[in-house]
Write a protein that holds these residues in place. Structure first.
Motif, PDB file in Angstrom:
ATOM      1  N   ILE A 179      76.718  51.757 107.313  1.00 51.53           N
ATOM      2  CA  ILE A 179      77.712  50.778 106.881  1.00 51.53           C
ATOM      3  C   ILE A 179      77.200  49.372 107.166  1.00 51.53           C
ATOM      4  CG2 ILE A 179      80.000  49.821 107.405  1.00 51.53           C
ATOM      5  CD1 ILE A 179      80.964  52.735 107.720  1.00 51.53           C
ATOM      6  N   ARG A 180      76.646  49.172 108.352  1.00 55.29           N
ATOM      7  CA  ARG A 180      76.114  47.851 108.709  1.00 55.29           C
ATOM      8  C   ARG A 180      75.031  47.426 107.723  1.00 55.29           C
ATOM      9  NH1 ARG A 180      72.343  44.939 111.655  1.00 55.29           N
ATOM     10  NH2 ARG A 180      73.254  43.225 112.864  1.00 55.29           N
ATOM     11  N   LYS A 181      74.125  48.334 107.435  1.00 58.89           N
ATOM     12  CA  LYS A 181      73.040  48.024 106.496  1.00 58.89           C
ATOM     13  C   LYS A 181      73.594  47.698 105.109  1.00 58.89           C
ATOM     14  CE  LYS A 181      68.777  49.873 104.475  1.00 58.89           C
ATOM     15  NZ  LYS A 181      68.904  48.962 103.387  1.00 58.89           N
ATOM     16  N   ALA A 182      74.558  48.479 104.639  1.00 64.97           N
ATOM     17  CA  ALA A 182      75.144  48.245 103.309  1.00 64.97           C
ATOM     18  C   ALA A 182      75.834  46.883 103.246  1.00 64.97           C
ATOM     19  CB  ALA A 182      76.131  49.356 102.963  1.00 64.97           C
ATOM     20  N   LEU A 183      76.557  46.537 104.300  1.00 64.96           N
ATOM     21  CA  LEU A 183      77.238  45.243 104.314  1.00 64.96           C
ATOM     22  C   LEU A 183      76.234  44.090 104.360  1.00 64.96           C
ATOM     23  CD1 LEU A 183      80.237  46.013 106.715  1.00 64.96           C
ATOM     24  CD2 LEU A 183      80.293  45.781 104.227  1.00 64.96           C
ATOM     25  N   LEU A 184      75.195  44.240 105.164  1.00 65.48           N
ATOM     26  CA  LEU A 184      74.169  43.199 105.232  1.00 65.48           C
ATOM     27  C   LEU A 184      73.427  43.075 103.900  1.00 65.48           C
ATOM     28  CD1 LEU A 184      72.757  43.740 108.836  1.00 65.48           C
ATOM     29  CD2 LEU A 184      74.299  41.926 108.044  1.00 65.48           C
ATOM     30  N   ASP A 185      73.161  44.204 103.261  1.00 63.30           N
ATOM     31  CA  ASP A 185      72.518  44.175 101.937  1.00 63.30           C
ATOM     32  C   ASP A 185      73.391  43.431 100.934  1.00 63.30           C
ATOM     33  OD1 ASP A 185      70.367  45.589 102.932  1.00 63.30           O
ATOM     34  OD2 ASP A 185      70.936  47.498 101.988  1.00 63.30           O
ATOM     35  N   GLU A 186      74.707  43.685 100.996  1.00 65.80           N
ATOM     36  CA  GLU A 186      75.636  43.021 100.087  1.00 65.80           C
ATOM     37  C   GLU A 186      75.669  41.512 100.355  1.00 65.80           C
ATOM     38  OE1 GLU A 186      78.157  42.810  96.869  1.00 65.80           O
ATOM     39  OE2 GLU A 186      76.990  44.534  97.547  1.00 65.80           O
ATOM     40  N   LEU A 187      75.657  41.129 101.619  1.00 71.27           N
ATOM     41  CA  LEU A 187      75.614  39.700 101.953  1.00 71.27           C
ATOM     42  C   LEU A 187      74.327  39.058 101.429  1.00 71.27           C
ATOM     43  CD1 LEU A 187      76.968  39.545 105.637  1.00 71.27           C
ATOM     44  CD2 LEU A 187      78.123  38.803 103.552  1.00 71.27           C
ATOM     45  N   GLU A 188      73.239  39.792 101.550  1.00 69.75           N
ATOM     46  CA  GLU A 188      71.950  39.293 101.058  1.00 69.75           C
ATOM     47  C   GLU A 188      72.007  39.069  99.546  1.00 69.75           C
ATOM     48  OE1 GLU A 188      68.306  37.792 101.470  1.00 69.75           O
ATOM     49  OE2 GLU A 188      69.156  38.851 103.176  1.00 69.75           O
ATOM     50  N   LYS A 189      72.573  40.028  98.828  1.00 66.82           N
ATOM     51  CA  LYS A 189      72.707  39.900  97.368  1.00 66.82           C
ATOM     52  C   LYS A 189      73.537  38.675  96.993  1.00 66.82           C
ATOM     53  CE  LYS A 189      72.792  44.828  96.344  1.00 66.82           C
ATOM     54  NZ  LYS A 189      73.674  45.922  95.896  1.00 66.82           N
ATOM     55  N   GLN A 190      74.576  38.406  97.794  1.00 67.54           N
ATOM     56  CA  GLN A 190      75.472  37.294  97.501  1.00 67.54           C
ATOM     57  C   GLN A 190      74.949  35.961  98.046  1.00 67.54           C
ATOM     58  OE1 GLN A 190      79.438  38.183  98.894  1.00 67.54           O
ATOM     59  NE2 GLN A 190      79.576  40.089  97.734  1.00 67.54           N
ATOM     60  N   SER A 205      84.958  49.009  98.243  1.00 65.02           N
ATOM     61  CA  SER A 205      84.208  50.076  97.565  1.00 65.02           C
ATOM     62  C   SER A 205      82.776  50.177  98.084  1.00 65.02           C
ATOM     63  CB  SER A 205      84.208  49.860  96.051  1.00 65.02           C
ATOM     64  OG  SER A 205      83.610  48.623  95.729  1.00 65.02           O
ATOM     65  N   VAL A 206      82.200  49.076  98.587  1.00 65.31           N
ATOM     66  CA  VAL A 206      80.842  49.112  99.147  1.00 65.31           C
ATOM     67  C   VAL A 206      80.811  50.077 100.330  1.00 65.31           C
ATOM     68  CG1 VAL A 206      79.084  47.759 100.358  1.00 65.31           C
ATOM     69  CG2 VAL A 206      80.258  46.785  98.375  1.00 65.31           C
ATOM     70  N   VAL A 207      81.819  49.996 101.202  1.00 61.11           N
ATOM     71  CA  VAL A 207      81.900  50.882 102.363  1.00 61.11           C
ATOM     72  C   VAL A 207      82.283  52.291 101.925  1.00 61.11           C
ATOM     73  CG1 VAL A 207      83.071  51.295 104.555  1.00 61.11           C
ATOM     74  CG2 VAL A 207      82.474  48.962 103.875  1.00 61.11           C
ATOM     75  N   ASP A 208      83.233  52.401 100.993  1.00 61.09           N
ATOM     76  CA  ASP A 208      83.659  53.712 100.508  1.00 61.09           C
ATOM     77  C   ASP A 208      82.496  54.497  99.914  1.00 61.09           C
ATOM     78  OD1 ASP A 208      86.246  53.277 101.321  1.00 61.09           O
ATOM     79  OD2 ASP A 208      86.966  52.691  99.336  1.00 61.09           O
ATOM     80  N   GLU A 209      81.600  53.822  99.186  1.00 59.50           N
ATOM     81  CA  GLU A 209      80.447  54.499  98.593  1.00 59.50           C
ATOM     82  C   GLU A 209      79.582  55.137  99.670  1.00 59.50           C
ATOM     83  OE1 GLU A 209      78.180  51.989  95.954  1.00 59.50           O
ATOM     84  OE2 GLU A 209      80.013  51.296  94.970  1.00 59.50           O
ATOM     85  N   ILE A 210      79.350  54.424 100.775  1.00 51.86           N
ATOM     86  CA  ILE A 210      78.544  54.963 101.884  1.00 51.86           C
ATOM     87  C   ILE A 210      79.238  56.183 102.476  1.00 51.86           C
ATOM     88  CG2 ILE A 210      77.709  54.522 104.217  1.00 51.86           C
ATOM     89  CD1 ILE A 210      76.119  53.059 102.129  1.00 51.86           C
ATOM     90  N   GLU A 211      80.515  56.056 102.784  1.00 51.96           N
ATOM     91  CA  GLU A 211      81.234  57.152 103.438  1.00 51.96           C
ATOM     92  C   GLU A 211      81.332  58.371 102.536  1.00 51.96           C
ATOM     93  OE1 GLU A 211      84.865  55.286 104.736  1.00 51.96           O
ATOM     94  OE2 GLU A 211      83.937  54.735 106.650  1.00 51.96           O
TER      95      GLU A 211
END
Length: 108
Positions: A11-22, A96-102
């Motif tokens: 989850i941490r990695k996915a959120l950081l990746d999303e921040l990077e994209k934005q 949905s970013v977190v939901d996709e991981i879970e």
């Protein structure tokens, strides 16, 4: 509190990746992501307590009588979830970013 699980690391990695994209990789936002992961860990512990104890439990009161109390983990889990959603809103990240991981990893 227990160590971060594989789920929380993902989850941490996915959120950081999303921040990077934005283009939002600031120290403040990374701190919010770490807070989000911390609340997820707390929520998991609370859910374990709810599964173990149930909605109510019985204890001996001060007068020696058995009394039934509500499990406070229910309210605390609700509060954790509320804060987690507020963090995602502050970061402008869809849940949905977190939901996709879970979902993809079988955590739900």
């Amino acid at each position: 509190m227990s160590k971060k699980s594989e789920k929380q690391e993902m989850i941490r990695k996915a959120l950081l990746d999303e921040l990077e994209k934005q283009g939002k990789m600031t120290e403040y936002n990374v701190s919010l992501v770490d807070d989000y992961v911390h609340y997820d860990m707390m929520k998991d512990e609370l859910m374990k307590d709810i599964e173990k104890t149930g909605p109510r439990y019985t204890v001996e009161g001060t007068a020696g009588k058995m009394i039934t109390k509500d499990n406070k983990s229910y309210g605390q889990a609700f509060n954790c979830t509320s804060v987690m959603l507020k963090i995602l809103t502050k970061l402008d990240i869809e849940k949905s970013v977190v939901d996709e991981i879970e979902t993809s990893e079988g955590y739900i």
